[in-house]
Design a protein around this motif. Structure first.
Motif, PDB file in Angstrom:
ATOM      1  N   ILE A 113     -30.819  51.151  69.824  1.00 12.37           N
ATOM      2  CA  ILE A 113     -31.791  52.142  69.352  1.00 12.37           C
ATOM      3  C   ILE A 113     -32.988  51.407  68.753  1.00 12.37           C
ATOM      4  N   SER A 114     -34.107  52.071  68.730  1.00 11.28           N
ATOM      5  CA  SER A 114     -35.329  51.492  68.175  1.00 11.28           C
ATOM      6  C   SER A 114     -35.359  51.647  66.657  1.00 11.28           C
ATOM      7  N   ASP A 115     -36.255  50.903  66.026  1.00 14.05           N
ATOM      8  CA  ASP A 115     -36.467  51.057  64.584  1.00 14.05           C
ATOM      9  C   ASP A 115     -36.829  52.501  64.261  1.00 14.05           C
ATOM     10  N   GLN A 116     -37.661  53.116  65.097  1.00 16.47           N
ATOM     11  CA  GLN A 116     -38.104  54.488  64.849  1.00 16.47           C
ATOM     12  C   GLN A 116     -36.933  55.464  64.848  1.00 16.47           C
ATOM     13  N   ILE A 117     -36.028  55.303  65.786  1.00 20.33           N
ATOM     14  CA  ILE A 117     -34.856  56.195  65.827  1.00 20.33           C
ATOM     15  C   ILE A 117     -33.994  55.985  64.592  1.00 20.33           C
ATOM     16  N   LEU A 118     -33.813  54.744  64.167  1.00 19.78           N
ATOM     17  CA  LEU A 118     -33.034  54.483  62.959  1.00 19.78           C
ATOM     18  C   LEU A 118     -33.707  55.120  61.745  1.00 19.78           C
ATOM     19  N   GLU A 119     -35.021  54.955  61.615  1.00 17.90           N
ATOM     20  CA  GLU A 119     -35.752  55.544  60.494  1.00 17.90           C
ATOM     21  C   GLU A 119     -35.656  57.064  60.512  1.00 17.90           C
ATOM     22  N   ASP A 120     -35.818  57.658  61.677  1.00 19.63           N
ATOM     23  CA  ASP A 120     -35.714  59.120  61.796  1.00 19.63           C
ATOM     24  C   ASP A 120     -34.299  59.603  61.491  1.00 19.63           C
ATOM     25  N   THR A 121     -33.297  58.819  61.879  1.00 19.95           N
ATOM     26  CA  THR A 121     -31.901  59.159  61.588  1.00 19.95           C
ATOM     27  C   THR A 121     -31.663  59.167  60.086  1.00 19.95           C
ATOM     28  N   ILE A 122     -32.181  58.159  59.393  1.00 18.45           N
ATOM     29  CA  ILE A 122     -32.022  58.085  57.932  1.00 18.45           C
ATOM     30  C   ILE A 122     -32.704  59.269  57.269  1.00 18.45           C
ATOM     31  N   SER A 123     -33.912  59.598  57.695  1.00 17.45           N
ATOM     32  CA  SER A 123     -34.630  60.739  57.115  1.00 17.45           C
ATOM     33  C   SER A 123     -33.876  62.047  57.361  1.00 17.45           C
ATOM     34  N   ALA A 124     -33.348  62.213  58.563  1.00 20.06           N
ATOM     35  CA  ALA A 124     -32.579  63.428  58.873  1.00 20.06           C
ATOM     36  C   ALA A 124     -31.294  63.484  58.060  1.00 20.06           C
ATOM     37  N   LEU A 125     -30.640  62.345  57.905  1.00 23.12           N
ATOM     38  CA  LEU A 125     -29.389  62.283  57.152  1.00 23.12           C
ATOM     39  C   LEU A 125     -29.603  62.624  55.684  1.00 23.12           C
ATOM     40  N   ILE A 126     -30.685  62.171  55.111  1.00 19.26           N
ATOM     41  CA  ILE A 126     -30.956  62.454  53.697  1.00 19.26           C
ATOM     42  C   ILE A 126     -31.044  63.961  53.467  1.00 19.26           C
ATOM     43  N   LYS A 127     -31.561  64.694  54.429  1.00 18.99           N
ATOM     44  CA  LYS A 127     -31.651  66.151  54.305  1.00 18.99           C
ATOM     45  C   LYS A 127     -30.283  66.817  54.329  1.00 18.99           C
ATOM     46  N   LEU A 128     -29.263  66.097  54.808  1.00 22.07           N
ATOM     47  CA  LEU A 128     -27.905  66.645  54.887  1.00 22.07           C
ATOM     48  C   LEU A 128     -27.000  66.180  53.750  1.00 22.07           C
ATOM     49  N   LEU A 129     -27.540  65.378  52.834  1.00 20.47           N
ATOM     50  CA  LEU A 129     -26.743  64.909  51.689  1.00 20.47           C
ATOM     51  C   LEU A 129     -26.428  66.078  50.762  1.00 20.47           C
ATOM     52  N   GLN A 135     -30.268  39.323  61.472  1.00 18.74           N
ATOM     53  CA  GLN A 135     -29.471  38.563  62.445  1.00 18.74           C
ATOM     54  C   GLN A 135     -28.666  39.492  63.350  1.00 18.74           C
ATOM     55  N   LYS A 136     -28.526  40.760  62.958  1.00 25.89           N
ATOM     56  CA  LYS A 136     -27.792  41.729  63.783  1.00 25.89           C
ATOM     57  C   LYS A 136     -28.667  42.342  64.875  1.00 25.89           C
ATOM     58  N   ARG A 137     -29.953  42.093  64.813  1.00 24.30           N
ATOM     59  CA  ARG A 137     -30.867  42.654  65.824  1.00 24.30           C
ATOM     60  C   ARG A 137     -30.651  41.955  67.165  1.00 24.30           C
ATOM     61  N   PRO A 138     -30.499  42.714  68.253  1.00 22.88           N
ATOM     62  CA  PRO A 138     -30.419  42.073  69.576  1.00 22.88           C
ATOM     63  C   PRO A 138     -31.794  41.524  69.983  1.00 22.88           C
ATOM     64  N   ARG A 139     -32.849  42.216  69.506  1.00 16.50           N
ATOM     65  CA  ARG A 139     -34.230  41.752  69.699  1.00 16.50           C
ATOM     66  C   ARG A 139     -35.109  42.504  68.693  1.00 16.50           C
ATOM     67  N   GLU A 140     -36.311  42.024  68.493  1.00 22.17           N
ATOM     68  CA  GLU A 140     -37.228  42.620  67.519  1.00 22.17           C
ATOM     69  C   GLU A 140     -37.451  44.101  67.819  1.00 22.17           C
ATOM     70  N   GLY A 141     -37.364  44.920  66.771  1.00 23.01           N
ATOM     71  CA  GLY A 141     -37.617  46.352  66.913  1.00 23.01           C
ATOM     72  C   GLY A 141     -36.439  47.183  67.364  1.00 23.01           C
ATOM     73  N   CYS A 142     -35.286  46.548  67.534  1.00 18.78           N
ATOM     74  CA  CYS A 142     -34.104  47.273  68.032  1.00 18.78           C
ATOM     75  C   CYS A 142     -32.860  46.945  67.205  1.00 18.78           C
ATOM     76  N   TRP A 143     -31.893  47.833  67.293  1.00 14.46           N
ATOM     77  CA  TRP A 143     -30.599  47.658  66.625  1.00 14.46           C
ATOM     78  C   TRP A 143     -29.496  48.089  67.575  1.00 14.46           C
ATOM     79  N   GLN A 144     -28.318  47.536  67.382  1.00 13.83           N
ATOM     80  CA  GLN A 144     -27.135  47.973  68.127  1.00 13.83           C
ATOM     81  C   GLN A 144     -26.652  49.300  67.544  1.00 13.83           C
ATOM     82  N   VAL A 145     -26.311  50.235  68.392  1.00 22.26           N
ATOM     83  CA  VAL A 145     -25.783  51.519  67.934  1.00 22.26           C
ATOM     84  C   VAL A 145     -24.506  51.311  67.117  1.00 22.26           C
ATOM     85  N   ASP A 146     -23.709  50.323  67.496  1.00 19.66           N
ATOM     86  CA  ASP A 146     -22.465  50.036  66.772  1.00 19.66           C
ATOM     87  C   ASP A 146     -22.695  49.656  65.317  1.00 19.66           C
TER      88      ASP A 146
END
Length: 151
Positions: free
Chosen positions: A66-82, A107-118
């Motif tokens: 997933i991209s940084d943007q998707i991770l950021e949007d996921t965090i923002s959406a999750l905060i609304k569900l706390l 170091q967990k980034r597969p490449r800049e701007g991305c993260w593993q879904v796991d």
């Protein structure tokens, strides 16, 4: 006996033990955000809400990255569900806060701007814990934190 003003009249005389107990209680109250968050992170509803938030923000893209943007949007959406008590204390973090909180995880980034879904659960927990710790620290040094649901 010493004179103190822990929210009381400055003319009240208290023992050193009473002052220490009051200071400890005040300190514990200031640490409540992090403690409440840690309890919530252990609940089943956290995982369910995270999965829902990720699904909505990724819009069914699937894949293992997933991209940084998707991770950021996921965090923002999750905060609304706390739970309400946490929503009041935790504002949605901005991009700079998220990137700063996750910098030790680069170091967990597969490449800049991305993260593993796991890694999403761990990444989200790092950001939320950093945010709660920042709120608690801000309160500890005398800052006033407004109701984040009204921002």
């Amino acid at each position: 006996l010493e004179q103190t003003s822990f929210g009381c009249s400055p003319h009240i005389v208290r023992s050193r033990r009473e002052i220490a107990e009051m200071a400890e209680a005040k300190s514990e109250a200031k640490r409540k955000v992090l403690c409440s968050l840690e309890q919530h992170l252990a609940e089943k509803s956290f995982g369910e809400n995270l999965a829902k938030s990720l699904s909505e923000t990724a819009r069914g893209q699937g894949g293992s990255i997933i991209s940084d943007q998707i991770l950021e949007d996921t965090i923002s959406a999750l905060i609304k569900l706390l739970p309400e008590e946490l929503r009041k204390d935790l504002p949605a973090p901005d991009r700079d806060f998220i990137q700063g909180a996750l910098s030790p995880m680069k170091q967990k980034r597969p490449r800049e701007g991305c993260w593993q879904v796991d890694d999403v659960v761990e990444l989200v927990q790092v950001v939320l814990i950093s945010l709660a710790a920042a709120v608690d620290k801000f309160r500890e040094i005398g800052g006033y934190v407004v109701d984040a649901t009204k921002l």
